[in-house]
Design an enzyme around this catalytic site. Structure first.
Site, PDB file in Angstrom:
ATOM      1  N   ARG A   1     -18.064  57.961  95.303  1.00  0.00           N
ATOM      2  CA  ARG A   1     -19.479  57.512  94.899  1.00  0.00           C
ATOM      3  C   ARG A   1     -20.455  58.560  94.793  1.00  0.00           C
ATOM      4  O   ARG A   1     -21.516  58.354  94.172  1.00  0.00           O
ATOM      5  CB  ARG A   1     -19.843  56.420  95.935  1.00  0.00           C
ATOM      6  CG  ARG A   1     -19.358  55.192  95.884  1.00  0.00           C
ATOM      7  CD  ARG A   1     -19.794  54.386  96.925  1.00  0.00           C
ATOM      8  NE  ARG A   1     -19.487  54.490  98.194  1.00  0.00           N
ATOM      9  CZ  ARG A   1     -19.227  53.597  99.151  1.00  0.00           C
ATOM     10  NH1 ARG A   1     -19.533  52.080  98.782  1.00  0.00           N
ATOM     11  NH2 ARG A   1     -18.759  54.042 100.424  1.00  0.00           N
TER      12      ARG A   1
ATOM     13  N   TYR B   1      -7.751  47.971 111.487  1.00  0.00           N
ATOM     14  CA  TYR B   1      -8.273  47.062 110.399  1.00  0.00           C
ATOM     15  C   TYR B   1      -7.618  45.946 110.649  1.00  0.00           C
ATOM     16  O   TYR B   1      -8.370  44.874 110.213  1.00  0.00           O
ATOM     17  CB  TYR B   1      -8.199  48.005 109.151  1.00  0.00           C
ATOM     18  CG  TYR B   1      -9.176  48.906 108.608  1.00  0.00           C
ATOM     19  CD1 TYR B   1     -10.723  48.673 108.572  1.00  0.00           C
ATOM     20  CD2 TYR B   1      -8.752  50.530 109.088  1.00  0.00           C
ATOM     21  CE1 TYR B   1     -11.349  49.787 108.301  1.00  0.00           C
ATOM     22  CE2 TYR B   1      -9.770  51.325 108.988  1.00  0.00           C
ATOM     23  CZ  TYR B   1     -11.111  50.987 108.502  1.00  0.00           C
ATOM     24  OH  TYR B   1     -12.349  52.083 108.474  1.00  0.00           O
TER      25      TYR B   1
ATOM     26  N   ARG C   1     -12.183  62.495 100.008  1.00  0.00           N
ATOM     27  CA  ARG C   1     -12.940  61.618  99.173  1.00  0.00           C
ATOM     28  C   ARG C   1     -13.652  62.280  98.266  1.00  0.00           C
ATOM     29  O   ARG C   1     -14.668  62.289  98.068  1.00  0.00           O
ATOM     30  CB  ARG C   1     -14.122  61.238 100.250  1.00  0.00           C
ATOM     31  CG  ARG C   1     -13.700  60.213 101.443  1.00  0.00           C
ATOM     32  CD  ARG C   1     -13.595  58.785 100.644  1.00  0.00           C
ATOM     33  NE  ARG C   1     -12.874  57.629 101.778  1.00  0.00           N
ATOM     34  CZ  ARG C   1     -13.487  57.082 102.291  1.00  0.00           C
ATOM     35  NH1 ARG C   1     -14.906  56.774 101.940  1.00  0.00           N
ATOM     36  NH2 ARG C   1     -13.006  56.049 103.293  1.00  0.00           N
TER      37      ARG C   1
ATOM     38  N   ASP D   1      -6.530  53.517  98.191  1.00  0.00           N
ATOM     39  CA  ASP D   1      -6.888  53.258  99.866  1.00  0.00           C
ATOM     40  C   ASP D   1      -5.958  53.098 100.960  1.00  0.00           C
ATOM     41  O   ASP D   1      -4.781  52.425 100.503  1.00  0.00           O
ATOM     42  CB  ASP D   1      -7.889  52.277  99.764  1.00  0.00           C
ATOM     43  CG  ASP D   1      -8.993  52.064 101.040  1.00  0.00           C
ATOM     44  OD1 ASP D   1     -10.038  52.999 101.072  1.00  0.00           O
ATOM     45  OD2 ASP D   1      -8.591  51.671 102.264  1.00  0.00           O
TER      46      ASP D   1
ATOM     47  N   ARG E   1     -16.842  52.242  88.337  1.00  0.00           N
ATOM     48  CA  ARG E   1     -17.115  51.266  89.319  1.00  0.00           C
ATOM     49  C   ARG E   1     -18.114  50.207  88.556  1.00  0.00           C
ATOM     50  O   ARG E   1     -18.133  48.874  89.137  1.00  0.00           O
ATOM     51  CB  ARG E   1     -17.668  51.845  90.578  1.00  0.00           C
ATOM     52  CG  ARG E   1     -16.525  52.234  91.419  1.00  0.00           C
ATOM     53  CD  ARG E   1     -15.759  50.900  91.876  1.00  0.00           C
ATOM     54  NE  ARG E   1     -16.164  50.773  93.156  1.00  0.00           N
ATOM     55  CZ  ARG E   1     -16.710  49.429  93.375  1.00  0.00           C
ATOM     56  NH1 ARG E   1     -16.537  48.470  92.550  1.00  0.00           N
ATOM     57  NH2 ARG E   1     -17.246  48.999  94.566  1.00  0.00           N
TER      58      ARG E   1
HETATM   59  O1  CP3 Z   1     -10.830  61.056  97.111  1.00  0.00           O
HETATM   60  C1  CP3 Z   1     -10.167  60.796  97.899  1.00  0.00           C
HETATM   61  O2  CP3 Z   1     -10.169  61.109  99.023  1.00  0.00           O
HETATM   62  C2  CP3 Z   1      -8.995  59.639  97.537  1.00  0.00           C
HETATM   63  C3  CP3 Z   1      -9.313  58.140  97.912  1.00  0.00           C
HETATM   64  C4  CP3 Z   1      -9.607  57.445  99.431  1.00  0.00           C
HETATM   65  C5  CP3 Z   1     -10.373  56.322  99.454  1.00  0.00           C
HETATM   66  N1  CP3 Z   1     -10.134  55.904 100.783  1.00  0.00           N
HETATM   67  C6  CP3 Z   1     -11.233  55.872  98.397  1.00  0.00           C
HETATM   68  C7  CP3 Z   1     -12.150  55.018  98.752  1.00  0.00           C
HETATM   69  C8  CP3 Z   1      -9.126  57.826 100.523  1.00  0.00           C
HETATM   70  C9  CP3 Z   1      -8.119  59.116 100.852  1.00  0.00           C
HETATM   71  C10 CP3 Z   1      -9.384  56.762 101.442  1.00  0.00           C
HETATM   72  C11 CP3 Z   1      -9.141  56.717 102.906  1.00  0.00           C
HETATM   73  C12 CP3 Z   1      -9.695  55.999 103.758  1.00  0.00           C
HETATM   74  N2  CP3 Z   1     -10.091  54.553 103.554  1.00  0.00           N
HETATM   75  C13 CP3 Z   1      -9.696  56.075 105.282  1.00  0.00           C
HETATM   76  C14 CP3 Z   1      -9.343  57.212 105.798  1.00  0.00           C
HETATM   77  C15 CP3 Z   1     -10.442  58.310 105.681  1.00  0.00           C
HETATM   78  C16 CP3 Z   1     -11.611  58.419 106.562  1.00  0.00           C
HETATM   79  O3  CP3 Z   1     -12.701  58.180 105.803  1.00  0.00           O
HETATM   80  O4  CP3 Z   1     -11.803  58.142 107.712  1.00  0.00           O
HETATM   81  C17 CP3 Z   1     -10.326  54.814 105.582  1.00  0.00           C
HETATM   82  C18 CP3 Z   1     -10.736  54.644 107.039  1.00  0.00           C
HETATM   83  C19 CP3 Z   1     -10.459  53.925 104.732  1.00  0.00           C
HETATM   84  C20 CP3 Z   1     -10.964  52.422 104.719  1.00  0.00           C
HETATM   85  C21 CP3 Z   1     -12.187  52.212 103.788  1.00  0.00           C
HETATM   86  N3  CP3 Z   1     -11.835  52.028 102.540  1.00  0.00           N
HETATM   87  C22 CP3 Z   1     -13.583  52.512 104.290  1.00  0.00           C
HETATM   88  C23 CP3 Z   1     -13.964  52.786 105.369  1.00  0.00           C
HETATM   89  C24 CP3 Z   1     -14.186  52.509 102.948  1.00  0.00           C
HETATM   90  C25 CP3 Z   1     -15.808  52.651 102.584  1.00  0.00           C
HETATM   91  C26 CP3 Z   1     -16.393  51.390 102.821  1.00  0.00           C
HETATM   92  C27 CP3 Z   1     -17.891  51.581 102.138  1.00  0.00           C
HETATM   93  O5  CP3 Z   1     -18.117  50.606 101.240  1.00  0.00           O
HETATM   94  O6  CP3 Z   1     -18.393  52.318 102.517  1.00  0.00           O
HETATM   95  C28 CP3 Z   1     -13.202  52.365 101.941  1.00  0.00           C
HETATM   96  C29 CP3 Z   1     -13.517  52.033 100.523  1.00  0.00           C
HETATM   97  C30 CP3 Z   1     -13.264  53.251  99.748  1.00  0.00           C
HETATM   98  N4  CP3 Z   1     -12.108  53.958  99.728  1.00  0.00           N
HETATM   99  C31 CP3 Z   1     -14.276  53.753  98.797  1.00  0.00           C
HETATM  100  C32 CP3 Z   1     -13.763  54.850  98.346  1.00  0.00           C
HETATM  101  C33 CP3 Z   1     -14.048  55.595  97.244  1.00  0.00           C
HETATM  102  C34 CP3 Z   1     -15.701  53.214  98.355  1.00  0.00           C
HETATM  103  C35 CP3 Z   1     -15.388  52.266  97.240  1.00  0.00           C
HETATM  104  C36 CP3 Z   1     -16.537  52.080  96.463  1.00  0.00           C
HETATM  105  O7  CP3 Z   1     -17.533  51.407  96.815  1.00  0.00           O
HETATM  106  O8  CP3 Z   1     -16.655  52.353  95.395  1.00  0.00           O
END
Ligand code: CP3
Length: 357
Positions: free
Chosen positions: A34, A156, A30, A79, A43
């Site tokens: 954010r 999911y 990550r 994602d 964003r």
């Molecule tokens: O920088 C990186 O690592 C690359 C991008 C990345 C994202 N998600 C971007 C993202 C990666 C590798 C992921 C993987 C991911 N997504 C996982 C596995 C890793 C972990 O944390 O366990 C999981 C479970 C997801 C599913 C998912 N997508 C979640 C739980 C969320 C967060 C929801 C929230 O609002 O907090 C997302 C959305 C997401 N994916 C964001 C990002 C930067 C936040 C998006 C935003 O609001 O701008």
């Protein structure tokens, strides 16, 4: 000792294959996201899904942390739920609610109703993004692709992504064997093609995120989740001639290390609940049995990056001393928390980059 200095991409790939390097390569899960004001600025203008599917935006966001901190790896911005669009599922992210996936998939009938799409057509945007990132970084970073593990993505799909009781979702997947098998028969080839496409477009290493697998016991995981993971890894290696090392991430995953080695992981990502030295001992017999090394990645607690920079430096140095001199990639044990101060990410990366074996 006169140690050669490697270009970052080479350093990363050597470490992932268990070959000697000058210092550990470093990146953060990550790392794009954010906590970075430049990410928030993008964003404000575009939805999350638009950021993922528009090559110029995804490429820009992927490169933002690298420009600031110079990590050895750049992970493509998308994602684990994005490939589900190819099955006809809609995905969105709402601040404060988390990911939403619709409609939920809970029966064999729901699985039969999923659309079929060709990966090359469905994920053309991602290939474009990866080619752009690879061109932009050259040998100055390894390009990292990724997907979710079948178990985690299935979680999911069953829940729909918001509010569902995790225990009920888990029990449904564990107990409805026919449903689970039917679902994995769709997900495994899709994800194998998805990772293959990423590797062919320039990803030099790929990570499989099993964020929800750690809730299972070892016995449950081996019976219900490991076969699909193993099949996914085997397919990707077969389809790409084992071109890209595969990292398996799961937290909490310390009870599953041997399973990940047996499933074919080239690198196992470790969280902070277990020491790297102990993890090394645990993966050694399996590595020996299959005749190729297993590298480790991790494992600093991301909450330490909420403290002060001096603590980050001390704790990172302690981690590096435990990591060992071969087959080790420095990282956190989970993703960067969104309230993390930028100077602490800087302190983490700098501490690794100034470390020498
Ligand atoms: O920088 C990186 O690592 C690359 C991008 C990345 C994202 N998600 C971007 C993202 C990666 C590798 C992921 C993987 C991911 N997504 C996982 C596995 C890793 C972990 O944390 O366990 C999981 C479970 C997801 C599913 C998912 N997508 C979640 C739980 C969320 C967060 C929801 C929230 O609002 O907090 C997302 C959305 C997401 N994916 C964001 C990002 C930067 C936040 C998006 C935003 O609001 O701008």
């Amino acid at each position: 000792m006169d140690t050669p200095v490697y270009a970052p991409a080479e350093r990363f790939l050597r470490a992932a294959r268990g070959v000697a390097v000058d210092r550990p390569p470093v990146w953060l899960m990550r790392q794009a996201g954010r906590y970075l004001p430049e990410y928030q600025a993008v964003r404000r203008e575009h939805s999350f899904v638009t950021c993922c599917t528009t090559p110029e935006l995804s490429q820009e966001i992927s490169l933002q942390p690298w420009r600031r901190f110079g990590m050895d790896g750049v992970i493509v911005f998308t994602d684990i739920l994005m490939p589900l669009a190819a099955l006809g599922l809609a995905f969105s992210v709402d601040e404060g609610i988390g990911p939403i996936l619709a409609p939920p998939v809970r029966t064999q009938g729901d699985v039969r109703a999923l659309r079929t799409a060709d990966a090359t057509t469905a994920f053309g945007y991602l290939a474009t993004t990866l080619r752009g990132i690879r061109g932009a970084v050259g040998d100055q970073a390894a390009v990292i692709g990724f997907c979710g593990a079948p178990w985690t993505v299935a979680t999911y799909m069953v829940s729909g992504g918001k509010g569902a009781d995790p225990a009920a979702v888990r029990q449904h997947l564990l107990q409805d064997h026919a449903f689970r098998t039917a679902l994995f028969e769709r997900l495994v080839p899709l994800f194998a093609d998805y990772l293959t496409l990423q590797i062919q477009a320039g990803a030099q290493v790929v990570q499989i995120f099993d964020s929800w697998g750690g809730a299972l016991s070892r016995e449950e995981y081996d019976a219900a989740a490991a076969p699909a993971l193993q099949e996914l890894i085997a397919r990707v290696h077969r389809q790409t001639n084992h071109m890209a090392p595969i990292i398996v991430y799961c937290q909490p995953g310390q009870h599953l290390l041997e399973t990940f080695v047996a499933a074919g992981a080239d690198v196992v990502s470790i969280d902070w609940r277990m020491g790297l030295r102990a993890a090394r001992e645990r993966v050694a017999p399996g590595a020996q049995q299959r005749g190729r090394p297993v590298a480790l990645q991790g494992n600093l607690d991301p909450e330490l990056l909420l403290q002060d920079a001096a603590t980050v430096r001390t704790q990172t140095q302690r981690m590096l001393a435990e990591g060992g001199t071969t087959g080790y990639i420095a990282n956190l044990g989970h993703g960067v928390i969104k309230t993390t101060p930028i100077e602490n990410v800087q302190a983490f990366v700098e501490t690794v980059k100034t470390y020498a074996y």
